[in-house]
Scaffold this active site. Structure first.
Site, PDB file in Angstrom:
ATOM      1  N   TYR A  21       0.837  -1.207   0.000  1.00  0.00           N
ATOM      2  CA  TYR A  21       0.000   0.000   0.000  1.00  0.00           C
ATOM      3  C   TYR A  21       0.875   1.261   0.000  1.00  0.00           C
ATOM      4  CZ  TYR A  21      -2.704   3.901   1.671  1.00  0.00           C
ATOM      5  OH  TYR A  21      -3.235   5.163   1.793  1.00  0.00           O
ATOM      6  N   THR A  75       0.418  11.686   4.656  1.00  0.00           N
ATOM      7  CA  THR A  75       0.192  10.310   4.201  1.00  0.00           C
ATOM      8  C   THR A  75      -0.850   9.672   5.120  1.00  0.00           C
ATOM      9  OG1 THR A  75       2.093   9.598   5.525  1.00  0.00           O
ATOM     10  CG2 THR A  75       2.483   9.968   3.172  1.00  0.00           C
ATOM     11  N   ALA A  76      -1.587   8.740   4.571  1.00  0.00           N
ATOM     12  CA  ALA A  76      -2.723   8.146   5.280  1.00  0.00           C
ATOM     13  C   ALA A  76      -2.276   7.025   6.221  1.00  0.00           C
ATOM     14  CB  ALA A  76      -3.721   7.594   4.254  1.00  0.00           C
ATOM     15  N   GLN A 129      -4.143  18.458   6.215  1.00  0.00           N
ATOM     16  CA  GLN A 129      -4.467  18.209   4.802  1.00  0.00           C
ATOM     17  C   GLN A 129      -5.878  17.659   4.702  1.00  0.00           C
ATOM     18  OE1 GLN A 129      -4.625  14.695   3.663  1.00  0.00           O
ATOM     19  NE2 GLN A 129      -5.449  15.373   1.702  1.00  0.00           N
ATOM     20  N   LEU A 130      -6.634  18.156   3.732  1.00  0.00           N
ATOM     21  CA  LEU A 130      -7.963  17.588   3.513  1.00  0.00           C
ATOM     22  C   LEU A 130      -8.303  17.520   2.033  1.00  0.00           C
ATOM     23  CD1 LEU A 130     -10.778  20.170   4.326  1.00  0.00           C
ATOM     24  CD2 LEU A 130      -8.389  20.807   4.187  1.00  0.00           C
ATOM     25  N   TYR A 131      -9.208  16.589   1.749  1.00  0.00           N
ATOM     26  CA  TYR A 131      -9.845  16.550   0.437  1.00  0.00           C
ATOM     27  C   TYR A 131     -11.149  17.316   0.581  1.00  0.00           C
ATOM     28  CZ  TYR A 131      -6.574  12.760  -0.511  1.00  0.00           C
ATOM     29  OH  TYR A 131      -5.443  12.023  -0.691  1.00  0.00           O
ATOM     30  N   THR A 157      -5.816  19.043  -1.018  1.00  0.00           N
ATOM     31  CA  THR A 157      -5.291  18.184  -2.082  1.00  0.00           C
ATOM     32  C   THR A 157      -6.251  18.179  -3.265  1.00  0.00           C
ATOM     33  OG1 THR A 157      -4.137  16.828  -0.469  1.00  0.00           O
ATOM     34  CG2 THR A 157      -4.513  15.847  -2.638  1.00  0.00           C
ATOM     35  N   HIS A 249       1.389  13.289  -6.162  1.00  0.00           N
ATOM     36  CA  HIS A 249       0.861  12.362  -5.154  1.00  0.00           C
ATOM     37  C   HIS A 249       1.748  11.115  -5.045  1.00  0.00           C
ATOM     38  CE1 HIS A 249      -3.137  12.044  -2.936  1.00  0.00           C
ATOM     39  NE2 HIS A 249      -2.559  10.904  -2.603  1.00  0.00           N
ATOM     40  N   ARG A 252       0.817   8.160  -7.363  1.00  0.00           N
ATOM     41  CA  ARG A 252      -0.317   7.327  -6.978  1.00  0.00           C
ATOM     42  C   ARG A 252      -1.625   7.736  -7.633  1.00  0.00           C
ATOM     43  NH1 ARG A 252       1.082   4.636  -2.103  1.00  0.00           N
ATOM     44  NH2 ARG A 252      -0.943   4.812  -1.072  1.00  0.00           N
TER      45      ARG A 252
HETATM   46  C1  LIG Z   1       0.893   5.627   1.672  1.00  0.00           C
HETATM   47  C2  LIG Z   1       0.652   7.003   1.171  1.00  0.00           C
HETATM   48  C3  LIG Z   1      -0.493   7.673   1.543  1.00  0.00           C
HETATM   49  C4  LIG Z   1      -0.727   8.972   1.089  1.00  0.00           C
HETATM   50  N1  LIG Z   1      -1.835   9.619   1.512  1.00  0.00           N
HETATM   51  C5  LIG Z   1      -2.041  10.907   1.133  1.00  0.00           C
HETATM   52  C6  LIG Z   1      -3.151  11.633   1.615  1.00  0.00           C
HETATM   53  O1  LIG Z   1      -3.966  11.132   2.393  1.00  0.00           O
HETATM   54  N2  LIG Z   1      -3.312  12.912   1.204  1.00  0.00           N
HETATM   55  C7  LIG Z   1      -2.426  13.519   0.344  1.00  0.00           C
HETATM   56  O2  LIG Z   1      -2.604  14.675  -0.017  1.00  0.00           O
HETATM   57  N3  LIG Z   1      -1.343  12.851  -0.123  1.00  0.00           N
HETATM   58  C8  LIG Z   1      -1.143  11.570   0.260  1.00  0.00           C
HETATM   59  N4  LIG Z   1      -0.032  10.910  -0.200  1.00  0.00           N
HETATM   60  C9  LIG Z   1       0.936  11.621  -1.061  1.00  0.00           C
HETATM   61  C10 LIG Z   1       2.023  12.325  -0.248  1.00  0.00           C
HETATM   62  O3  LIG Z   1       1.518  13.458   0.402  1.00  0.00           O
HETATM   63  C11 LIG Z   1       3.177  12.809  -1.142  1.00  0.00           C
HETATM   64  O4  LIG Z   1       2.649  13.559  -2.208  1.00  0.00           O
HETATM   65  C12 LIG Z   1       4.040  11.692  -1.693  1.00  0.00           C
HETATM   66  O5  LIG Z   1       4.117  10.600  -0.817  1.00  0.00           O
HETATM   67  C13 LIG Z   1       5.443  12.236  -1.958  1.00  0.00           C
HETATM   68  O6  LIG Z   1       6.213  11.292  -2.558  1.00  0.00           O
HETATM   69  P1  LIG Z   1       7.323  10.372  -1.787  1.00  0.00           P
HETATM   70  O7  LIG Z   1       6.542   9.308  -1.097  1.00  0.00           O
HETATM   71  O8  LIG Z   1       8.121   9.888  -2.942  1.00  0.00           O
HETATM   72  O9  LIG Z   1       8.119  11.240  -0.856  1.00  0.00           O
HETATM   73  C14 LIG Z   1       0.207   9.603   0.227  1.00  0.00           C
HETATM   74  C15 LIG Z   1       1.366   8.921  -0.137  1.00  0.00           C
HETATM   75  C16 LIG Z   1       1.604   7.641   0.320  1.00  0.00           C
HETATM   76  C17 LIG Z   1       2.868   6.939  -0.081  1.00  0.00           C
HETATM   77  O1  LIG Z   2      -3.183   6.397  -0.611  1.00  0.00           O
HETATM   78  C1  LIG Z   2      -3.212   7.563  -1.004  1.00  0.00           C
HETATM   79  O2  LIG Z   2      -2.372   8.018  -1.784  1.00  0.00           O
HETATM   80  C2  LIG Z   2      -4.244   8.474  -0.535  1.00  0.00           C
HETATM   81  O3  LIG Z   2      -4.108   9.631  -0.795  1.00  0.00           O
HETATM   82  C3  LIG Z   2      -5.401   8.029   0.258  1.00  0.00           C
HETATM   83  C4  LIG Z   2      -6.145   8.965   0.921  1.00  0.00           C
HETATM   84  C5  LIG Z   2      -7.238   8.568   1.658  1.00  0.00           C
HETATM   85  C6  LIG Z   2      -7.605   7.248   1.743  1.00  0.00           C
HETATM   86  C7  LIG Z   2      -6.872   6.324   1.101  1.00  0.00           C
HETATM   87  C8  LIG Z   2      -5.779   6.701   0.358  1.00  0.00           C
END
Ligand SMILES: Cc1cc2nc3c(=O)[nH]c(=O)nc-3n(C[C@H](O)[C@H](O)[C@H](O)COP(=O)(O)O)c2cc1C
Ligand SMILES: O=C(O)C(=O)c1ccccc1
Length: 356
Positions: A21, A75-76, A129-131, A157, A249, A252
């Protein structure tokens, strides 16, 4: 070196589904790979004899001062990594003077995250951070929670109009959080039960009107995260954003976009210093931070490295990663003859493998 070892320890310690994940990206994971590789295409061109014995790497950001130009990207689900979850991350970030962006999808409520940060360091800055939610009252309820927690900025985001297709999660059938683990900020909000991954609401209906409405509900500075196109960066500034986070992101979301670093120069040029521009995606060493700053970033965010450290060693691991990044950055700054972050200028990055 530290990071590689922590990543390996985390990989061995974690449930493989949870490892995937975090490690994974969308589609064929091309963008995931490109984010890191983009840094390999740049070299720093140091200046010499500039008298940089007394260095100051601190950075002023909306509602926050960081000890160095590295922030913890949102990150989540940190409790998938370690039982203390976001509490441990918050204590570590605060102790190291790094701004923490805690997420709507956190497994510890924002109030407890901010309290843990302040316990470790009274002046610690936590952003939320919020959606944005298509139902404005849900967004507003989240904003109130962040304000009551004492967060000093919001990060919206905008790169997730729809859920990313995380190939590994689809293959592994990872859709639900394990028992006892939930998106705590979403509790008791209408239309947002906290149990499953996809219960974090995302909507392709959102527009700048929703952003304007969000700004109308708060006096906190609001940054926009997930901008790649310079025209959107301009719109964000015009609509009153306090900062821009250039990000895909972590690879992702769309698997056919440029590396985040490759979008930075055009965004920085469009914004022209009116608000700070941050960059995340693939930042793994102090030299990467220095390249991002020279290309126009005020600070760089790290995502996965913090999660690996948390899984491997909890709070102490996160402290180690943040301390090493800051130290490595300071060392690089010294080698470039810089005393302050602003001493890293555009002329000091050249293509790696030749200046032509
Ligand atoms: C496991 C995981 C969960 C993430 N969840 C969120 C999230 O909830 N909200 C968000 O804006 N970005 C989320 N991101 C993106 C990160 O904020 C960020 O953009 C990204 O991880 C940066 O890249 P890096 O992992 O190469 O440092 C997530 C990334 C990962 C790996
Ligand atoms: O996994 C993610 O990248 C992510 O942004 C996210 C946010 C909320 C719930 C699950 C995943």
């Amino acid at each position: 070196m530290t990071l590689r070892a922590l990543h390996e320890t985390a990989r061995r310690a974690l449930d493989p589904v949870h490892y995937d994940y975090v490690a994974g990206g969308a589609g064929e994971e091309r963008v995931l790979a490109d984010n890191e590789r983009a840094f390999d295409r740049y070299a720093l061109l140091p200046r010499v004899l500039r008298g940089s014995a007394r260095r100051d790497t601190s950075v002023d950001l909306p509602g926050a001062r960081g000890a160095g130009p590295v922030v913890v990207a949102p990150t989540a689900f940190h409790r998938l990594m370690h039982p203390d979850g976001e509490r441990a991350t918050a204590r570590a970030a605060a102790a190291e003077g790094a701004v923490l962006v805690t997420g709507a999808a956190a497994t510890v409520a924002v109030g407890e995250v901010a309290a843990a940060a302040r316990e470790a360091a009274p002046g610690a800055a936590v952003w939320f951070q919020l959606y944005p939610h298509p139902r404005h009252e849900v967004t507003e309820a989240l904003v109130r929670r962040a304000e009551e927690a004492g967060c000093t900025a919001l990060v919206v985001t905008v790169d997730s109009p729809v859920f990313g297709r995380h190939t590994r999660d689809l293959r592994n059938g990872f859709t639900d959080l394990p028992p006892g683990c939930a998106a705590e900020n979403m509790r008791d909000l209408p239309g947002a039960p906290p149990g499953a991954l996809t219960d974090i609401p995302m909507s392709p209906a959102l527009s700048w009107r929703d952003f304007d409405a969000l700004l109308g509900t708060t006096s906190l500075p609001v940054l926009v995260k997930g901008v790649l196109h310079p025209a959107d960066a301009l719109l964000a500034v015009e609509h009153g954003a306090a900062g821009i986070v250039v990000s895909n992101h972590g690879g992702r979301q769309c698997d056919t976009v440029p590396a985040a670093l490759d979008c930075l120069p055009a965004v920085a040029e469009a914004v022209a210093g009116r608000v700070p521009v941050l960059l995340d995606g693939g930042v793994r060493r102090g030299g990467d931070v220095a390249v991002a700053l020279a290309l126009g970033a005020a600070a760089a965010g790290v995502g996965r490295p913090v999660l690996w450290a948390l899984a491997a060693e909890g709070e102490a691991g996160v402290r180690r990663v943040l301390a090493e990044l800051r130290d490595d950055y300071d060392h690089t700054l010294a080698l470039c003859g810089g005393a302050r972050n602003a001493d890293l200028t555009r002329d000091m990055v050249v293509p790696r493998g030749g200046t032509r």
